[in-house]
Design a protein around this motif. Structure first.
Motif, PDB file in Angstrom:
ATOM      1  N   THR A  61       6.598  10.677   3.258  1.00 43.69           N
ATOM      2  CA  THR A  61       7.310   9.671   2.464  1.00 43.69           C
ATOM      3  C   THR A  61       8.829   9.842   2.471  1.00 43.69           C
ATOM      4  OG1 THR A  61       7.117  11.014   0.456  1.00 43.69           O
ATOM      5  CG2 THR A  61       5.345   9.442   0.900  1.00 43.69           C
TER       6      THR A  61
ATOM      7  N   ASP B  62       1.678   2.571   3.727  1.00 42.19           N
ATOM      8  CA  ASP B  62       0.632   3.579   3.625  1.00 42.19           C
ATOM      9  C   ASP B  62       0.430   4.311   4.943  1.00 42.19           C
ATOM     10  OD1 ASP B  62      -1.693   4.702   2.000  1.00 42.19           O
ATOM     11  OD2 ASP B  62      -2.769   3.921   3.744  1.00 42.19           O
TER      12      ASP B  62
ATOM     13  N   GLY C 292       1.980   8.079  -3.723  1.00 39.13           N
ATOM     14  CA  GLY C 292       1.834   8.969  -2.586  1.00 39.13           C
ATOM     15  C   GLY C 292       2.751  10.169  -2.729  1.00 39.13           C
TER      16      GLY C 292
ATOM     17  N   HIS D 167      -2.821  10.877  -0.508  1.00 38.92           N
ATOM     18  CA  HIS D 167      -2.788  10.562  -1.933  1.00 38.92           C
ATOM     19  C   HIS D 167      -4.211  10.724  -2.458  1.00 38.92           C
ATOM     20  CE1 HIS D 167      -4.571   6.773  -0.599  1.00 38.92           C
ATOM     21  NE2 HIS D 167      -3.650   6.793   0.341  1.00 38.92           N
TER      22      HIS D 167
ATOM     23  N   ASP E 241       0.853  10.041  -7.627  1.00 38.85           N
ATOM     24  CA  ASP E 241      -0.130   9.139  -7.025  1.00 38.85           C
ATOM     25  C   ASP E 241      -0.495   7.977  -7.937  1.00 38.85           C
ATOM     26  OD1 ASP E 241      -0.324  10.493  -4.639  1.00 38.85           O
ATOM     27  OD2 ASP E 241      -2.110  11.626  -5.182  1.00 38.85           O
TER      28      ASP E 241
ATOM     29  N   SER F 173       4.932   3.815  -4.046  1.00 42.28           N
ATOM     30  CA  SER F 173       4.976   4.534  -5.317  1.00 42.28           C
ATOM     31  C   SER F 173       6.192   4.138  -6.140  1.00 42.28           C
ATOM     32  CB  SER F 173       5.022   6.040  -5.059  1.00 42.28           C
ATOM     33  OG  SER F 173       6.236   6.391  -4.412  1.00 42.28           O
TER      34      SER F 173
ATOM     35  N   THR G 251      -7.054   3.697  -1.835  1.00 41.23           N
ATOM     36  CA  THR G 251      -6.735   2.313  -1.498  1.00 41.23           C
ATOM     37  C   THR G 251      -7.710   1.312  -2.100  1.00 41.23           C
ATOM     38  OG1 THR G 251      -5.753   3.064   0.563  1.00 41.23           O
ATOM     39  CG2 THR G 251      -6.322   0.735   0.425  1.00 41.23           C
TER      40      THR G 251
ATOM     41  N   ASP H  60       0.823  -1.200   0.000  1.00 38.13           N
ATOM     42  CA  ASP H  60       0.000   0.000   0.000  1.00 38.13           C
ATOM     43  C   ASP H  60       0.870   1.268   0.000  1.00 38.13           C
ATOM     44  OD1 ASP H  60      -2.023   1.920   0.577  1.00 38.13           O
ATOM     45  OD2 ASP H  60      -3.168   0.430   1.695  1.00 38.13           O
ATOM     46  N   GLN H  61       0.634   2.149  -0.966  1.00 34.52           N
ATOM     47  CA  GLN H  61       1.323   3.439  -1.138  1.00 34.52           C
ATOM     48  C   GLN H  61       2.793   3.281  -1.530  1.00 34.52           C
ATOM     49  OE1 GLN H  61       2.030   7.726   1.027  1.00 34.52           O
ATOM     50  NE2 GLN H  61       0.340   6.530   1.866  1.00 34.52           N
TER      51      GLN H  61
END
Length: 558
Positions: A310, A302, A350, A491, A498, A53, A89, A50-51
């Motif tokens: 990040t 995430d 993100g 995001h 994103d 990138s 998500t 998750d997230q």
């Protein structure tokens, strides 16, 4: 606290087999090269981080030494895309194993509004059954459900072909487990304060119960600060945020029983991987006469991104931990001798918090104006036009916006015109597009890196669930008016930071190559289906098969 201890504590508690882990390279049997004639793998492992990138993958790629290093040495598509506009998500996870954009999965956002539902709370969570009495989408008081997913998943198709095929889905979040697991999974579960849980009325299998107890015990234990890897030192800078406090120098220490901090740390990924390994061993996934599917949704990246951004020490530690934990997980699979294939991608990318962006060469980064909140905007327009309230529903200062159903046609026309004009006039708004405009725009068949704004929004538009209009914020406008400890970055935009995610494939004997051209997460299902000789109706999906064989042969079998 050493990173490595996080990857082994739950595995040891669950008594997972470790025989053969760490064997010398020269003791391993010869590896047969994967060709078009190779039999299907016995196990597919589908992982969503998750997230995660494409930017994070690129930033830390040279530092990976474990599981992510292995995947980065396989078939790499560094320019993958969650091509749609609503990069959240639930929509992102709905694309990974269905081959369809949110326009067809029906999962247009984490939350949408259905003003016809009987309950007073008109907001509908993507993975709930809003018809269950005394439930609400807010505060976790909802009934988890797969009902809103409109298309089958890979696991559903595998089970339809051969009921003996096993499908197990384990994730940090319910929406990840559900949207990738589909309707026919043999076991489907996610983390909660008591360990693992599933749908209401579902009894966890004995091994899942054992895993749940081990995870609950881990949550209950206080955790000291984690060590900072040497190459994370440059990230270790405190960034002041609104309402006091700083982010950027965290070490993931927490009190016993603090589930929120457990989820926002490498521990939660370790819990999912350990549970997945235990369930694989118990069910003997990959050891039968057909191909099985193990789905793992790793959510810590995430939670770290939202709570600390990040680019701080926290994300650096998380990237190191994720790499090590995946390495341990793969080592356990290697020890079984099973022929398995892995795909790893993300549900969305993100963006870092604007306060750090402004220190690091992007002074224009900013937070959204609270005046763009739909409740505030709707109230102002209703008072000006003399319309009933509430007038406008939305889940935040951007995305889908829904007009009240109490309006007459004339009132609706006037309200829409005034609202669209006000949003468009705001300096932080890039565009406002009506549902009617999106309905008349075809879904793009072009490469996702050249999609227009309308193309992106159309891939997220579903006539049954989307709003009357969509608000798009300008790049690097963070849609959080004020930062506070626990929620500083997010995001969900149409912009490439994103949308872009890595898509990585690995199988022992598969010749490595890298393809920098843009591909999409909707391409994953047809790619895996071809790998296991599973027929898929190309007319019912948005993706295409990606050839995983370097050279003239193709893994995309007719």
């Amino acid at each position: 606290m050493k990173l490595k201890s996080l990857t082994t504590v739950l595995a040891a508690t669950l008594c997972l087999a470790t025989a053969g882990v760490g064997l010398a390279q020269d003791s391993a049997p010869p590896v047969a090269k994967v060709t078009a004639a190779s039999p299907p793998p016995k196990l597919i492992v589908a992982i969503s981080v998750d997230q995660f990138s494409a930017d994070l993958f690129a930033e830390y790629r040279s530092h990976y030494t474990g599981g992510l290093a292995r995947l980065a040495s396989g078939v790499v598509f560094p320019a993958g895309y969650q091509s749609h506009g609503a990069t959240e998500t639930c929509p992102g996870h709905s694309t990974i194993l269905t081959g369809n954009h949110p326009a067809h999965t029906g999962i247009i956002a984490n939350n949408y509004f259905d003003l016809s539902v009987a309950r007073s709370d008109k907001r509908v969570y993507c993975a709930e059954d809003e018809t269950v009495p005394d439930t609400s989408s807010g505060g976790g008081k909802y009934a988890a459900s797969v009902n809103h997913l409109m298309v089958p998943t890979l696991g559903d198709l595998m089970k339809a072909r051969d009921p003996k095929a096993q499908v197990v889905s384990v994730a940090g979040k319910d929406r990840a487990a559900i949207m990738m697991g589909g309707r026919k999974a043999d076991e489907l579960m996610w983390l909660f304060p008591g360990g693992l849980t599933s749908y209401r009325g579902t009894t966890l299998s004995p091994v899942a119960q054992q895993a749940s107890s081990a995870i609950a015990a881990a949550i209950g234990q206080a955790r000291p600060a984690m060590d900072l890897p040497a190459d994370c030192a440059s990230h270790d800078i405190a960034i002041p945020i609104d309402k006091g406090g700083t982010v950027g120098t965290g070490r993931f220490q927490r009190d016993g029983g603090d589930f929120r901090r457990f989820m926002a740390s490498p521990e939660s990924d370790g819990a999912v991987l350990a549970a997945g390994a235990a369930l694989r061993a118990a069910r003997k996934l990959g050891e039968g006469g057909t191909t099985d599917l193990l789905i793992l949704g790793l959510s810590a990246t995430d939670y770290v991104g939202h709570s600390t951004g990040t680019e701080g020490a926290e994300m650096c530690i998380q990237m190191h931990a994720l790499d090590q934990q995946l390495g341990d997980f793969f080592a356990r699979l290697d020890a079984t001798g099973i022929d398995y294939a892995v795909v790893l991608t993300a549900d969305h990318g993100g963006h870092d918090l604007p306060e750090r962006n402004r220190q690091n060469a992007w002074p224009a980064a900013e937070r959204v104006d609270a005046a763009l909140d739909p409740e505030a905007m709707g109230k102002a327009v209703a008072e000006k036009l003399g319309l009933p309230q509430p007038l406008l529903y939305g889940d935040g200062p951007f995305g889908d916006m829904y007009l009240s159903k109490a309006l007459t046609p004339a009132q609706r026309k006037a309200a829409l015109a005034e609202l669209v004009a006000r949003y468009r006039a705001h300096r932080q708004v890039e565009a406002v597009v009506t549902g009617e405009e999106l309905a008349n725009h075809p879904i793009s068949k072009r490469s996702p890196d050249v999609w227009t704004l309308m193309d992106k929004l159309r891939a997220s538009y579903n006539a049954q669930r989307s709003g009357d209009f969509v608000v798009v914020l300008k790049p690097r406008v963070t849609p959080i008016p004020e930062s506070g400890l626990g929620y500083v970055a997010t995001h969900g935009s149409v912009w490439d930071y994103d949308r872009r995610v890595p898509i990585l494939f690995w199988r022992k004997g598969l010749t490595a190559f890298e393809q920098p051209n843009a591909v999409m997460t909707v391409d994953i299902l047809p790619t895996l289906a071809a790998l296991i000789d599973l027929p898929v109706d190309a007319a019912k999906i948005d993706g295409r098969c990606l050839d995983l064989l370097s050279g003239p042969e193709s893994s995309c079998r007719p």
